[in-house]
Every structure is written in C-alpha cells, then in structure tokens.
Design a protein around this motif. Structure first.
Motif, PDB file in Angstrom:
ATOM      1  N   SER A 417     -93.109  77.736 -80.071  1.00 40.79           N
ATOM      2  CA  SER A 417     -94.562  77.917 -80.045  1.00 40.79           C
ATOM      3  C   SER A 417     -95.043  78.147 -78.618  1.00 40.79           C
ATOM      4  O   SER A 417     -94.821  77.318 -77.740  1.00 40.79           O
ATOM      5  CB  SER A 417     -95.282  76.705 -80.639  1.00 40.79           C
ATOM      6  OG  SER A 417     -96.686  76.979 -80.565  1.00 40.79           O
ATOM      7  N   GLN A 419     -98.132  80.583 -76.030  1.00 35.73           N
ATOM      8  CA  GLN A 419     -99.414  81.301 -76.075  1.00 35.73           C
ATOM      9  C   GLN A 419     -99.112  82.774 -76.344  1.00 35.73           C
ATOM     10  O   GLN A 419     -98.367  83.405 -75.592  1.00 35.73           O
ATOM     11  CB  GLN A 419    -100.199  81.146 -74.781  1.00 35.73           C
ATOM     12  CG  GLN A 419    -101.600  81.747 -74.907  1.00 35.73           C
ATOM     13  CD  GLN A 419    -102.390  81.746 -73.630  1.00 35.73           C
ATOM     14  OE1 GLN A 419    -101.983  82.405 -72.672  1.00 35.73           O
ATOM     15  NE2 GLN A 419    -103.500  80.997 -73.596  1.00 35.73           N
ATOM     16  N   PHE A 432    -103.913  83.045 -78.169  1.00 34.80           N
ATOM     17  CA  PHE A 432    -103.946  81.885 -79.079  1.00 34.80           C
ATOM     18  C   PHE A 432    -102.540  81.292 -79.158  1.00 34.80           C
ATOM     19  O   PHE A 432    -101.552  82.004 -78.954  1.00 34.80           O
ATOM     20  CB  PHE A 432    -104.394  82.332 -80.471  1.00 34.80           C
ATOM     21  CG  PHE A 432    -103.505  83.380 -81.066  1.00 34.80           C
ATOM     22  CD1 PHE A 432    -102.486  83.049 -81.958  1.00 34.80           C
ATOM     23  CD2 PHE A 432    -103.637  84.728 -80.703  1.00 34.80           C
ATOM     24  CE1 PHE A 432    -101.636  84.010 -82.468  1.00 34.80           C
ATOM     25  CE2 PHE A 432    -102.799  85.710 -81.205  1.00 34.80           C
ATOM     26  CZ  PHE A 432    -101.790  85.350 -82.097  1.00 34.80           C
ATOM     27  N   PRO A 433    -102.444  79.993 -79.441  1.00 32.59           N
ATOM     28  CA  PRO A 433    -101.109  79.392 -79.568  1.00 32.59           C
ATOM     29  C   PRO A 433    -100.496  79.777 -80.906  1.00 32.59           C
ATOM     30  O   PRO A 433    -101.198  79.879 -81.915  1.00 32.59           O
ATOM     31  CB  PRO A 433    -101.390  77.887 -79.493  1.00 32.59           C
ATOM     32  CG  PRO A 433    -102.808  77.738 -79.924  1.00 32.59           C
ATOM     33  CD  PRO A 433    -103.514  79.028 -79.571  1.00 32.59           C
ATOM     34  N   GLY A 434     -99.186  80.059 -80.899  1.00 32.25           N
ATOM     35  CA  GLY A 434     -98.550  80.397 -82.169  1.00 32.25           C
ATOM     36  C   GLY A 434     -97.054  80.558 -81.996  1.00 32.25           C
ATOM     37  O   GLY A 434     -96.532  80.556 -80.871  1.00 32.25           O
ATOM     38  N   ILE A 445    -107.585  85.322 -86.494  1.00 29.67           N
ATOM     39  CA  ILE A 445    -107.764  84.315 -85.436  1.00 29.67           C
ATOM     40  C   ILE A 445    -109.235  83.903 -85.415  1.00 29.67           C
ATOM     41  O   ILE A 445    -110.120  84.769 -85.453  1.00 29.67           O
ATOM     42  CB  ILE A 445    -107.387  84.889 -84.062  1.00 29.67           C
ATOM     43  CG1 ILE A 445    -106.004  85.554 -84.093  1.00 29.67           C
ATOM     44  CG2 ILE A 445    -107.470  83.808 -82.987  1.00 29.67           C
ATOM     45  CD1 ILE A 445    -104.849  84.626 -84.342  1.00 29.67           C
ATOM     46  N   ARG A 446    -109.478  82.607 -85.370  1.00 27.31           N
ATOM     47  CA  ARG A 446    -110.870  82.150 -85.212  1.00 27.31           C
ATOM     48  C   ARG A 446    -111.136  82.009 -83.719  1.00 27.31           C
ATOM     49  O   ARG A 446    -110.388  81.348 -83.008  1.00 27.31           O
ATOM     50  CB  ARG A 446    -111.081  80.812 -85.921  1.00 27.31           C
ATOM     51  CG  ARG A 446    -112.492  80.247 -85.725  1.00 27.31           C
ATOM     52  CD  ARG A 446    -112.782  79.161 -86.735  1.00 27.31           C
ATOM     53  NE  ARG A 446    -112.715  79.701 -88.091  1.00 27.31           N
ATOM     54  CZ  ARG A 446    -113.689  80.481 -88.630  1.00 27.31           C
ATOM     55  NH1 ARG A 446    -114.745  80.821 -87.908  1.00 27.31           N
ATOM     56  NH2 ARG A 446    -113.577  80.937 -89.859  1.00 27.31           N
ATOM     57  N   THR A 448    -112.667  80.754 -80.365  1.00 23.37           N
ATOM     58  CA  THR A 448    -113.230  79.474 -79.910  1.00 23.37           C
ATOM     59  C   THR A 448    -113.787  79.558 -78.489  1.00 23.37           C
ATOM     60  O   THR A 448    -114.521  78.675 -78.053  1.00 23.37           O
ATOM     61  CB  THR A 448    -112.114  78.410 -79.927  1.00 23.37           C
ATOM     62  OG1 THR A 448    -111.031  78.924 -79.118  1.00 23.37           O
ATOM     63  CG2 THR A 448    -111.614  78.151 -81.341  1.00 23.37           C
ATOM     64  N   GLN A 458    -107.776  80.352 -82.208  1.00 24.98           N
ATOM     65  CA  GLN A 458    -106.802  79.563 -82.954  1.00 24.98           C
ATOM     66  C   GLN A 458    -106.400  80.345 -84.196  1.00 24.98           C
ATOM     67  O   GLN A 458    -107.269  80.952 -84.844  1.00 24.98           O
ATOM     68  CB  GLN A 458    -107.435  78.226 -83.393  1.00 24.98           C
ATOM     69  CG  GLN A 458    -107.767  77.259 -82.259  1.00 24.98           C
ATOM     70  CD  GLN A 458    -106.506  76.759 -81.553  1.00 24.98           C
ATOM     71  OE1 GLN A 458    -105.434  76.652 -82.186  1.00 24.98           O
ATOM     72  NE2 GLN A 458    -106.620  76.528 -80.251  1.00 24.98           N
ATOM     73  N   GLU A 460    -105.832  81.221 -87.801  1.00 19.58           N
ATOM     74  CA  GLU A 460    -106.585  80.708 -88.959  1.00 19.58           C
ATOM     75  C   GLU A 460    -105.577  80.030 -89.880  1.00 19.58           C
ATOM     76  O   GLU A 460    -104.732  80.697 -90.481  1.00 19.58           O
ATOM     77  CB  GLU A 460    -107.276  81.887 -89.649  1.00 19.58           C
ATOM     78  CG  GLU A 460    -108.395  81.536 -90.575  1.00 19.58           C
ATOM     79  CD  GLU A 460    -109.465  80.661 -89.906  1.00 19.58           C
ATOM     80  OE1 GLU A 460    -110.130  81.123 -88.967  1.00 19.58           O
ATOM     81  OE2 GLU A 460    -109.566  79.482 -90.255  1.00 19.58           O
ATOM     82  N   GLN A 461    -105.583  78.678 -89.936  1.00 15.29           N
ATOM     83  CA  GLN A 461    -104.560  77.939 -90.690  1.00 15.29           C
ATOM     84  C   GLN A 461    -104.614  78.310 -92.165  1.00 15.29           C
ATOM     85  O   GLN A 461    -103.625  78.567 -92.808  1.00 15.29           O
ATOM     86  CB  GLN A 461    -104.775  76.428 -90.501  1.00 15.29           C
ATOM     87  CG  GLN A 461    -104.473  75.974 -89.075  1.00 15.29           C
ATOM     88  CD  GLN A 461    -103.116  76.512 -88.582  1.00 15.29           C
ATOM     89  OE1 GLN A 461    -102.185  76.696 -89.379  1.00 15.29           O
ATOM     90  NE2 GLN A 461    -103.057  76.865 -87.305  1.00 15.29           N
TER      91      GLN A 461
END
Ligand code: SF4
Length: 482
Positions: A417, A419, A432-434, A445-446, A448, A458, A460-461
């Motif tokens: 994981s 950035q 975003f982290p992933g 991606i949401r 923030t 982030q 989107e879970q």
C-alpha cells in the motif's frame, strides 16, 4: 549479444512518443534498451529547441561524456530531434565526440545510420533540407513521416499511449522554431490512426492521447471527403477497449463547433482543452503572429464553456516578449483572472535563433522584469487553480490509476500500500493511498483536499453501484441505483 541502447529524452509529448517509437524500432533491429550510459553501446539524446535552457542542458550532458568516449571510442553518441535539425553540423563543432546527428524528419533511417556508424562511417548528419524560400511540397518531401508500426506489447505503461495524428505545423508564430525543425503540417490517414489505436486496444491500452502541434486543425482529404478531428474522434470512439480519448495541443483558430459537440456527445472523449493563449494583449499577439485577437480568444472560451460546461481549460503564456509593456502585461493578468484556467504553463520569453521574432525584434524586456511578471502571473494562476480544485472537495471522481505518486515511489517495493496517483477525465491529478495492484484500473475516489496542482482523496471503499452517470463530466456524478 544484442547491442544496447540508452535513450535520454527532453521536451514535449511528441518527443516522448518519438523516443518510444525509436526504442521499439531499434528493438526490432536487435537492440536492447538499457538504463545507463555506462551499459550502453549507443547513447542517444532526443532533444528540444523550444528554449535555450533545454539545449544547454544537452550540451552539458554531452560534455560530461567526453571522458567516457575517450575510454570507449567504439561507443556511438547520437543527437536526435529538434536541436539536431536546428543546429545540424554545428553540433559536431561544439561536441566533436558526437557521431550522429538526426533530425525528426529522418528518424526512420536510424537503424541504417547506426549500422554505418558501427562500421566506422562517422560523423553522420541526417537532417531535412530547410529554407524559408522552399515551397510546402519541397519541405514536406524533406520531412519524412516517422510512424513505424509499433508493437503494443512494448508499451510503457501498457494502458496509456500517445498517438501522433499529425506532424509539423503550418502556423508562423514569430517566436517558434517548430515549423523549421518539424516541417509543415502533415496529417496521417484516419484509417492508419484507427488501425494503430485498435491494435493498442487489443493489447490492453485504455487511454490514448492524440498528438499534434495544432491538433484541432487536423483534416485529411480522401475520396472527395474531408475528415476533421471531430470525425476522427467519432471513428476512434467505436473502438472496443478504449475508455478515454484525449487530444493536445489546440490552436484557438481551430476550435470549431463540431469539435466541441463531439467532445460533448462522445462519452469517451475527455472534456479538457489545452489552448495556448500566450498573451492577453493584441499588440503582443500581433507581434507574436498568433493569428487571433484576445477578443477572439475570449469568444472561444465562452463557446467551450457553453457547449461543454464541465470542461477544464488550460493554457500557455509567454511573459516578457519583445516590446511587452506593463500595460500589455496587465492585459494578460486580466485575461488569466477572468479565464479561470485549471492551470497554465508560464514561460519567460527566450529568443530562438532563426525565428522571425529574433530577426525582427530586440529582446528588450529586462530579465528581472521577465522574472517579476512570471512570478506574478504564476501566483495569480496558482490561486485560481487552488480555488477551482477546492470545488471538488466532497465529490467523487473516477481516475485511471497510473502508478505510485512521486511520494509513493519512495516507498520500498515490498510495501504493497503506497500513495498512488491517477487523473480524472478533466486531467486533474489525484493522489490517494491504495494498493499497487490498482495500477492500470479505473477507480472512484472521494476528494478530501486540494492544492493548486493536485486533488487529495480516499479510495471509495463502497463504490456506489453506478446505474448511470449524470452528464457533468470532468466528474461523472453517479446516479445511485435505488
Ligand atoms: S502553433 Fe505556433 S507555437 Fe505552436 S507549434 Fe505552431 S508555430 Fe509553434
């Protein structure tokens, strides 16, 4: 033992594409691309001439190779691209250890030239004949097209590709060397472009970026019909597997309504327009021979925003051009203030030998004034870019995950994981982290947070089941299935 080649590239996307095609072509001739000059038997610099700085960088790198060449005289050092075409023989005088100078209009001959050099015929000069008095046909004959059949399996990354749809330029901007180093405009046949994009799609390519110096002036006549960029976009839009189509760089004079409608109506075509304005002053635009007025540019912006309201627009500006007064500069500031570009590339004027501007006008704006104007315009644009990016906070955007971000690249390879970075349809960069496994995939991606250049987000879970998308591209707003 395959011959090993190292390719160092500076400059625009067109140069990046040329280097990819050179690597692929040489690979088909038994060369292996390596990562350092020490490992290489052949060292190639693909150069840029848009600004003095880009050229000086290459000459300093060439200088550093003098010792290596003395140690290994069999190594072949070559200079390719725009500086090769512009300076030609002069490069041998400035760097006697260079064996090969090859202009953009002669790249197809590289394998044969390298064979001659390896056989001892050095130095070798291969550039296109150019004279201001030559007619278009004579010049075109000198600039040979370079679109060798590419092998998509060599694409890096495999899911994105540049595709040249035209080479050269027919414009006469007084500060620009491009027409002289890349020749007159030549548009590729649409069938050839379609075939290339289809093969890329079959190999897993998801996003293509169509390249041209004035890409929206693309037109190809065949069988009594004229194919324009809007038609080409519709044609490529039908190709299975391709999810996104981008095109750069536009010229304000060719922003036709049918092109804007194509961008509005073809979902795969990304709503982002890069349209260099260069100045907000008509006096300066006239001296630059840009071929439009600031009123015309404003009217073009209004048509884009009316037809494709969610489009992002970016631009280029040159500050400190010959004779630019403070009043002229303030007109540029005013244009940037009202245009609200997503971002703009701002450059200090750098006189280019052989251009009309260098011939006709003194470089009379002092460097400190150029620096102050550059800084002022950049500060203004950064404020606008931040405000525009902040509008995305709380929204969901779809990105094509391109890889670890600059920060993510520092993480150990063992760390899954990191950035990551990707871009929205409107060409906004998102980090975003992933998991590294997401690279080459589309994800929501949401958002923030925001900076002038980047959106922070982030993953989107619980990706919302997207029944369809409401047309507010640049940011597909999902219509949640009930
Ligand atoms: S449009 Fe003008 S600035 Fe752009 S490549 Fe052509 S001559 Fe150069």
């Amino acid at each position: 033992m395959p011959k090993r080649v190292y390719i160092y590239t500076v400059g625009c996307q067109m140069n990046q594409l040329d280097s990819q095609l050179v690597a692929d072509l040489l690979d088909q001739h038994g060369y292996q691309v390596v990562g350092s000059v020490r490992q290489a038997d052949v060292i190639l610099f693909n150069t840029c001439s848009v600004r003095q700085h880009a050229e000086e960088k290459i000459y300093s790198l060439l200088g550093r190779l003098k010792h290596l060449k003395r140690q290994y005289p069999e190594k072949i050092i070559g200079v390719l691209g725009c500086m090769a075409q512009k300076d030609g023989e002069a490069i041998f005088r400035r760097a006697a250890h260079v064996d090969l100078v090859v202009g953009p209009g002669r790249l197809a001959r590289l394998p044969e030239l390298l064979a001659q050099a390896a056989a001892g015929t050095r130095p070798l000069l291969a550039i296109s004949p150019w004279s201001e008095r030559s007619d278009r046909q004579t010049l075109l004959a000198g600039f040979e097209p370079f679109d060798p059949p590419r092998r998509p399996q060599h694409l890096q990354p495999p899911f994105q590709a540049y595709v040249r749809i035209m080479s050269g330029c027919n414009k006469v901007c007084s500060y620009c060397v491009v027409p002289r180093v890349r020749g007159p405009e030549r548009c590729r046949p649409p069938e050839e472009i379609h075939e290339e994009v289809s093969r890329l799609a079959d190999a897993g390519c998801l996003e293509v970026t169509l390249l041209g110096q004035t890409v929206n002036s693309y037109q190809y006549r065949s069988g009594g019909r004229t194919i324009r960029l809007a038609d080409l976009l519709s044609l490529l839009h039908q190709i299975e597997g391709i999810r996104r189509i981008r095109f750069v760089t536009n010229h304000p004079r060719h922003m036709s309504d049918d092109l804007l409608q194509a961008v509005r109506d073809l979902p795969k075509v990304c709503p982002c327009f890069h349209v260099p304005a260069q100045s907000g002053s008509n006096t300066v635009l006239r001296r630059m021979q840009r071929g439009y007025t600031v009123e015309f540019y404003r009217e073009m912006l209004a048509r884009i925003r009316q037809t494709v309201p969610e489009a992002s627009i970016t631009s280029d500006f040159i500050v400190g051009f010959c004779g630019e007064t403070e009043e002229d500069f303030q007109q540029t500031v005013q244009l940037v203030e009202e245009a609200r570009f997503k971002n703009a590339y701002i450059f200090k004027y750098s006189p280019r030998p052989g251009t009309k501007a260098a011939e006709l006008y003194p470089d009379d704006v002092p460097l400190d004034v150029k620096r102050r104007r550059n800084h002022q315009l950049l500060q203004l644009q950064n404020r606008i870019s931040l405000e525009e990016n902040q509008k995305f906070i709380g929204r969901q955007v779809e990105v094509l995950v391109e890889g670890p971000s600059k920060f993510g690249q520092k993480a150990p390879q063992t760390q899954s994981s990191v950035q990551l970075t990707g871009r929205t349809p409107c060409e906004r960069i998102v980090v975003f982290p992933g998991d590294r496994g997401l690279v080459g995939q589309f994800h929501w991606i949401r958002i923030t947070g925001a900076t002038p250049t980047t959106l922070l987000g982030q993953l989107e879970q619980h990706p919302i089941e997207v029944a369809s998308c409401r047309l507010e591209r640049g940011n597909w707003l999902p219509v949640i299935s009930q």
